[in-house]
Design an enzyme around this catalytic site. Sequence first.
Site, PDB file in Angstrom:
ATOM      1  N   ARG A  40       0.837  -1.205   0.000  1.00  0.00           N
ATOM      2  CA  ARG A  40       0.000   0.000   0.000  1.00  0.00           C
ATOM      3  C   ARG A  40       0.872   1.256   0.000  1.00  0.00           C
ATOM      4  NH1 ARG A  40      -4.546  -0.025   4.408  1.00  0.00           N
ATOM      5  NH2 ARG A  40      -5.279   1.724   3.142  1.00  0.00           N
TER       6      ARG A  40
ATOM      7  N   CYS B 157      -1.307   6.096   9.077  1.00  0.00           N
ATOM      8  CA  CYS B 157      -1.635   4.820   8.432  1.00  0.00           C
ATOM      9  C   CYS B 157      -2.716   5.113   7.408  1.00  0.00           C
ATOM     10  CB  CYS B 157      -2.067   3.786   9.468  1.00  0.00           C
ATOM     11  SG  CYS B 157      -3.466   4.315  10.493  1.00  0.00           S
TER      12      CYS B 157
END
Length: 274
Positions: free
Chosen positions: A182, A238
């Site tokens: 990611r 995050c």
Amino acid sequence: MTDNSLIISSEWLVANTANPQVVIIDCRFSLADPELGEKQYQESHIPGAFYLDLNRDIASAVGAHGGRHPLPNIEELADKLSAIGINSAETLVVAYDDSRLAFASRLWWLLRYMGHSKVALLDGGFSAWKATGYPVTNTLSEPREGKLVVKLQPDMAVDIEAVKERKDLPNTVLVDSRESERYEGLREPIDPIAGHIPGAVNYPWQAVTDETRKVRSTSEQKQRWAEVETAEEIIVYCGSGVTACVNLLSLEIAGIPDAKLYVGSWSDWCSYQL
């Protein structure tokens, strides 16, 4: 206790489940099935534990910006915590989940943000508790009288403007806590845009625990952050400000306090690019 006061063992907790100065909170949750955590709690949990839901209790409603898990209304959360017996400066809160501390760490961070530092996490979570053969129950815990007085620590959190302003400063480190795929933009299962904030370095949150989901030792946590320990400022993010808290826990264990959470995280950052 383990080799630091932030992580407790199932052995310690089983001896303290009836301790009036300990409040246990079940934080189990599934991003794929938001109702699952509470169902699991109702079916089986550590005796005496209360349940807090990521979406309803430790985050607030999603807006156009601010990320997928904005901070909750702090006074409302303080009322909920008071109603399960948490007293400022007295009660040790023990939080657990079954997701390598992903959700319990968010509560750990929130309590500290609210000025309550007496909070620890159950090593290995609910699975480790069950693996020992310790008791579980489906009896819902009765409310307890408490009083949590909020003493907010605003310096623990930053917003997008602060990240823009400080991320390129020579003594600031911006940490992306998501898995490498990611971070690198190779895969994005949740947010509408793939990639990372320019200048961020990648420390996947899952590395805080080992293959058995137990928290790695203090020495391993120190070694993990060796390259950034001299930074004047560390900002951690995050996808939505939840699993970043696992890295904030790791930094705390490693003796690197005062790292900050970019609450909105990537989901907030990329919302301004749509």
